[in-house]
Design an enzyme around this catalytic site. Structure first.
Site, PDB file in Angstrom:
ATOM      1  CD  GLU A   9      -3.056  -0.885   2.245  1.00 65.93           C
ATOM      2  OE1 GLU A   9      -3.399   0.235   2.651  1.00 65.93           O
ATOM      3  OE2 GLU A   9      -3.452  -1.948   2.769  1.00 65.93           O
ATOM      4  CG  ASP A  84      -6.396  -3.979   7.785  1.00 66.30           C
ATOM      5  OD1 ASP A  84      -6.431  -4.028   6.539  1.00 66.30           O
ATOM      6  OD2 ASP A  84      -6.078  -2.946   8.400  1.00 66.30           O
ATOM      7  NE  ARG A 327      -5.341   0.994  10.615  1.00 63.91           N
ATOM      8  CZ  ARG A 327      -4.419   1.447   9.761  1.00 63.91           C
ATOM      9  NH1 ARG A 327      -3.649   0.581   9.127  1.00 63.91           N
ATOM     10  NH2 ARG A 327      -4.271   2.738   9.526  1.00 63.91           N
ATOM     11  CG  HIS A 373      -3.164  -8.799  12.694  1.00 63.20           C
ATOM     12  ND1 HIS A 373      -2.657  -9.347  11.541  1.00 63.20           N
ATOM     13  CD2 HIS A 373      -4.247  -8.071  12.311  1.00 63.20           C
ATOM     14  CE1 HIS A 373      -3.390  -8.971  10.515  1.00 63.20           C
ATOM     15  NE2 HIS A 373      -4.354  -8.205  10.952  1.00 63.20           N
TER      16      HIS A 373
END
Length: 737
Positions: A9, A84, A327, A373
């Protein structure tokens, strides 16, 4: 030679990963999302199973072309977007974009931390795109789009005296606004109650002086009696408790106590109390603690955490990812990280600070935890904060230091306090004194959370207890102090306490808290003052309208239920269309009811309904029969309700009539009451001198996107501008962000 394309990203993440991969790999960044729903349309075909119409984002054309070109040249494609739901949706967008444009095999890889070993391991265990996660993200996006798109025009119509073009509603942000507004209502309605406490100073043989608090009268515990109780409840309360609610009662008790001749120690108890370390950070607790300890806004915390995760240039070591993925709502830790932490503790602090076995915090987690995670932790104990401080910005160092200490401390031994409690009896009166001494510091040698620990607070109402006190000892009374108190209203939310409230109620997800708080501030629904979140008049008005007209949809329980449903979709336990139908049926009924109660504005030219639109100069009404009818008119022309005139108390320097507050495209201003006969206007300032030119004053303005900023009233002669409200800066110089 065959090539493998790795798509991530962010460019900084690409740099770090590129460092660990050989020349047979090409690492390219998408720079976030490539597709989104259209801005000017609903973009969801409700009749066709809620099918979304995702379009390429404007400005991403060159990146998309480059990805297609590279995909056509490579033999293998690894989509390594964030691990995610949002990252999974971006992965699906990439797969859709390159479909038919490459013969390469397409795989999904997950980098939970950006280290050489983690990347190599992830690449060796590729998988397919998780369509359940994609569906969960799409469902949330569709649900939020429907709510925002359908309700926002209603808000524009209902609040026609607002100059803001950013009025909108959201499934989660509106509930957050509701919590803030309801807390403000509690504060406004709060009635303070008076109460008193009595503290005695005792001595043993005119030495060994210590203080004790009066806790019981006639074997009834002393309690605070709130004014809000009904008369019947008050009587019931007083049967079980003793109330000191006035100076008169306090004086009577004090006089009676001072007349007593004997004060005996009725009981002494000692015990060891453990204070356990805190779990390693998850997203919410990181934002909460960074707000308290570092004064970081949640948005800032997540930005810096992203930088630490993606990689920081450590000189000769190059780019290194310093923390695991930020996250998460799981406190799980890998065996490798636990072994590394225990080795570090032994080397740095010694065997006494290592528990017999690693501490496990998973059992303390709530239901519906996304366990994909680990907790947020350093990727390695090789890079301690102090050793790499020169390579980090002050803010990166502060956050990394916090994460590092929390992680290491989570695997250290508990601290141990010895607490002593002394009870002193004087006939019907009972005093009590408590004191604590630290016997073993344990994890506190490294880390002590900045917040007050509500479960264990040894400093609360404590007094040093002298040595040598024994049961049945007779004490002397040195003095008796009467203290007046008043009950306080509930505290306003801070960013950290709001995040905790949202988490406790199951609203939103770790990745959304920062954007929720940022959104309600950007739209001028809420402002901060001394780090407290306070609703604006506009925010209160929006909340009243939404709660009145959509009580079922913008409800805490409903929103939490929807989050659970999204989790079920992500786990593959329920079909996304079922969840969307269950959401849309009550929503559409509520919308129809509200629409039927709103008086329709008819076009005077063709008789069709007029619709609310947003244009270059704000909100306006346009005929729904466009392009056959091109009639438009000001939205405010439709408001037949009389406006309450707000006078400034000053006179117009141009014509001598009164001046009033008005609202325009750029917010509130002062104008003559005789407008349009008199066109005098005056800008509102904050009363704070411009720090750049020294002669002008700071006033609020609006950007082209409707966001409030502050600039000098001498513009363009002085171009000073800032996003931060200078009035808040003035009252809270400790705010860092």
């Amino acid at each position: 030679m065959s090539k493998t394309l790795v798509l991530v990203e962010s460019p900084s993440k690409a740099k770090t990963i590129n460092k660990y991969l050989g020349k047979n790999y090409i690492v390219e960044a998408t720079v976030g999302h490539l597709k989104n729903l259209p801005k000017t349309q609903l973009g969801v075909d409700i009749e066709n199973n809620f099918k979304p119409n995702f379009l390429n984002i404007r400005g991403k054309g060159d990146i998309i072309k480059k990805i297609k070109k590279l995909a056509a040249q490579c033999d293998k494609i690894l989509i390594a977007t964030d691990p995610d739901r949002e990252g999974e949706a971006i992965a699906q967008d990439i797969a859709d974009i390159i479909e038919g444009n490459t013969k390469a095999e397409v795989y999904r890889v997950l980098f939970n931390e950006i280290t050489k070993s983690s990347i190599k391991k992830a690449i060796s265990s590729t998988d397919k795109i998780n369509i359940d996660l994609v569906n969960s993200q799409r469902t949330r996006r569709i649900m939020d789009r429907i709510i925002g798109y359908k309700i926002s025009p209603f808000l524009w119509r209902a609040i026609i005296d607002s100059s803001s073009t950013s009025l909108s509603a959201g499934r989660v942000q509106s509930v957050a606004l509701r919590l803030i507004c309801e807390r403000e209502e509690e504060i406004d309605k709060f009635v303070s109650s008076e109460y008193w406490s009595l503290w005695a100073e005792f001595n043993k043989n005119k030495a060994d002086i210590f203080k004790a608090k009066l806790v019981e009268v006639e074997e009834k515990p002393i309690k605070i009696l709130l004014k809000s109780l009904s008369d019947s409840k008050k009587q019931e309360f007083k049967k079980k408790n003793y109330v000191i609610d006035s100076a008169e009662v306090a004086n009577l008790i004090a006089a009676d106590i001072e007349s007593r001749k004997e004060f005996l120690i009725s009981d002494i108890s000692k015990k060891d109390v453990k204070r356990n370390p805190y779990p390693p950070f998850i997203t919410s607790t990181l934002q909460v603690e960074a707000s308290k300890a570092l004064r970081f806004q949640s948005k800032k915390t997540m930005k810096i955490a992203q930088e630490l995760y993606e990689g920081v240039n450590l000189g000769k070591n190059g780019y290194v990812g310093l923390i695991s993925y930020m996250r998460t709502d799981s406190t799980r830790l890998s065996n490798e990280s636990l072994d590394a932490a225990r080795s570090y503790i032994k080397e740095r602090f010694g065997d006494n600070y290592i528990p017999e076995k690693p501490k496990n915090y998973e059992k303390k987690n709530k239901k519906n935890v996304q366990d994909a995670h680990e907790a947020i932790r350093p990727t390695t104990t090789e890079y301690s904060p102090e050793n790499i401080k020169e390579y980090l910005s002050p803010e990166q160092f502060a956050l990394y230091d916090l994460i590092w200490k929390r992680f290491i401390a989570s695997q250290m031994e508990s601290a141990i306090y010895e607490t002593t409690t002394v009870s002193i009896k004087a006939d019907k009166y009972l005093f009590r004194s408590s004191g604590s001494a630290l016997k073993f510091d344990g994890f506190m040698k490294l880390y002590d959370e900045s917040m007050e620990d509500v479960e264990f607070n040894p400093e609360k109402e404590e007094s040093p207890i002298p040595l040598g006190l024994e049961k049945n000892d007779n004490l002397g009374l040195n003095s008796l102090e009467k203290l007046q108190h008043f009950t306080k209203p509930p505290a306003r939310f801070t960013e950290s306490s709001l995040i905790k409230e949202l988490e406790d109620k199951g609203i939103g997800r770790p990745s959304t808290y920062a954007s929720i708080i940022s959104t309600i501030q950007d739209r001028d629904y809420v402002f901060t003052e001394s780090r407290k979140l306070i609703p604006t008049d506009l925010g209160k008005k929006v909340n009243i309208i939404l709660v009145k007209n959509f009580p079922h949809i913008l409800n805490v329980n409903f929103t939490a239920l929807m989050e659970n449903e999204l989790d079920l979709i992500a786990n593959g336990d329920v079909d996304y269309s079922k969840v969307l139908n269950e959401f849309y049926q009550p929503f559409s009924k509520a919308l129809i009811k509200v629409e039927s109660e709103i008086e329709k504005v008819k076009c005077e030219k063709c008789g069709s309904d007029m619709e609310v639109k947003i244009g270059r100069y704000g909100k306006y009404l346009a005929c729904s029969n466009y392009p056959n009818c091109k009639n438009i008119k000001s939205l405010k022309e439709t408001n037949n309700e009389p406006k309450q005139i707000e006078y400034t108390g000053k006179t117009c320097p141009k014509c001598g009539n009164k001046t009033i507050f008005r609202y325009g495209k750029f917010g509130k201003f002062i104008g003559c009451e005789k407008y349009p006969d008199c066109d005098y206007t005056e800008q509102l300032t904050t009363g704070i001198p411009c720090p750049k030119c020294g002669t002008g004053q700071i006033l609020p303005r609006r950007s082209r996107k409707g966001k409030t900023f502050y600039g000098c009233n001498r513009y363009p002669d002085c171009d000073y501008a800032t996003w931060q409200n200078p009035a808040i800066k003035k009252t809270d110089n400790s705010e860092n962000s």
